[in-house]
Design a protein around this motif. Sequence first.
Motif, mmCIF file in Angstrom:
data_model
loop_
_atom_site.group_PDB
_atom_site.id
_atom_site.type_symbol
_atom_site.label_atom_id
_atom_site.label_comp_id
_atom_site.label_asym_id
_atom_site.label_seq_id
_atom_site.Cartn_x
_atom_site.Cartn_y
_atom_site.Cartn_z
ATOM 1 N N TYR A 140 0.869 -1.180 0.000
ATOM 2 C CA TYR A 140 0.000 0.000 0.000
ATOM 3 C C TYR A 140 0.898 1.220 0.000
ATOM 4 C CZ TYR A 140 -3.168 3.650 1.441
ATOM 5 O OH TYR A 140 -3.891 4.818 1.497
ATOM 6 N N GLU A 166 -0.997 -4.464 -5.512
ATOM 7 C CA GLU A 166 -1.109 -3.141 -4.891
ATOM 8 C C GLU A 166 -2.510 -2.931 -4.342
ATOM 9 O OE1 GLU A 166 -0.264 1.609 -5.624
ATOM 10 O OE2 GLU A 166 0.091 0.208 -7.271
ATOM 11 N N LEU A 167 -2.578 -2.495 -3.099
ATOM 12 C CA LEU A 167 -3.843 -2.111 -2.469
ATOM 13 C C LEU A 167 -4.143 -0.685 -2.871
ATOM 14 C CD1 LEU A 167 -3.023 -3.410 1.088
ATOM 15 C CD2 LEU A 167 -4.566 -4.461 -0.545
ATOM 16 N N TYR A 168 -5.392 -0.448 -3.277
ATOM 17 C CA TYR A 168 -5.788 0.890 -3.681
ATOM 18 C C TYR A 168 -6.817 1.430 -2.701
ATOM 19 C CZ TYR A 168 -3.591 -0.317 -8.098
ATOM 20 O OH TYR A 168 -2.691 -0.697 -9.052
ATOM 21 N N GLU A 169 -6.649 2.682 -2.308
ATOM 22 C CA GLU A 169 -7.592 3.302 -1.375
ATOM 23 C C GLU A 169 -8.950 3.525 -2.021
ATOM 24 O OE1 GLU A 169 -7.613 6.623 2.084
ATOM 25 O OE2 GLU A 169 -5.843 6.316 0.875
ATOM 26 N N GLN A 174 -9.269 -4.273 -1.509
ATOM 27 C CA GLN A 174 -8.821 -4.498 -0.137
ATOM 28 C C GLN A 174 -9.415 -5.768 0.458
ATOM 29 O OE1 GLN A 174 -9.929 -0.869 1.799
ATOM 30 N NE2 GLN A 174 -9.054 0.313 0.141
ATOM 31 N N THR A 206 4.106 -1.515 3.646
ATOM 32 C CA THR A 206 3.121 -0.467 3.862
ATOM 33 C C THR A 206 3.764 0.845 4.293
ATOM 34 O OG1 THR A 206 1.079 0.124 5.041
ATOM 35 C CG2 THR A 206 2.719 -1.123 6.288
ATOM 36 N N PRO A 217 -6.820 1.096 4.628
ATOM 37 C CA PRO A 217 -6.894 0.061 3.592
ATOM 38 C C PRO A 217 -6.065 -1.186 3.946
ATOM 39 C CG PRO A 217 -6.587 2.207 2.581
ATOM 40 C CD PRO A 217 -6.392 2.386 4.065
ATOM 41 N N VAL A 218 -4.953 -0.980 4.633
ATOM 42 C CA VAL A 218 -4.112 -2.104 5.042
ATOM 43 C C VAL A 218 -4.818 -2.906 6.128
ATOM 44 C CG1 VAL A 218 -1.895 -2.761 6.078
ATOM 45 C CG2 VAL A 218 -1.980 -0.937 4.364
#
Length: 135
Positions: free
Chosen positions: A6, A26-29, A35, A47, A58-59
Motif C-alpha cells: 500500500y 497493490e492495495l488501492y484506497e 482491499q 506499507t 486500507p491495510v
Amino acid sequence: MLIAFYSMTGNVRRFVNGTDIGDQFELYEIKADNQNEKIAEPYILVTSTYGFGGVPAPVERFLDVNHEGMQAVASSGNRNWGNNFAKAGEHIRLKYNVPLLMKFELHGTEGERELFKEKAGSIHESIGREEVQSY
C-alpha cells in the motif's frame, strides 16, 4: 514471492518497483473491493505509516481478510516522526506475530531495496520447508 503493498503517497510503490520483484499486488484506497480480495499465496506486506505511527485503513481492511498468508512486513515512514518512524510495521508485527523485515525512509535507498530483495528471497526459500532438528 508475492509482494502486497500500500502506497499512500507513491513512495512505497517506488520502493517496491525498485526491487524488480515482478509478483506484486497493490492495495488501492479508492478501489475498496481490492482491499477485500483474498490472496491465495504467501506474501510479504510493505506499507506506509499513517499519521503518528498508525496502520493505514486500507491495510487494516486487507489484513482482516488476508493476515494468514502474511509471512513478514516492511514499513516506510519519515524520520521526522521520531519514535513513530515507520511504526505501522511494528504494530502489524505485534498484532499478527510476523517478522518485521525492515523499516525504510520514504522510498528507500538502493541499498535498502537490495537488502529487502535478499530478505524476501530468504523467506521465499524457507516457505514449505520442514524444520529439521539438529543432533
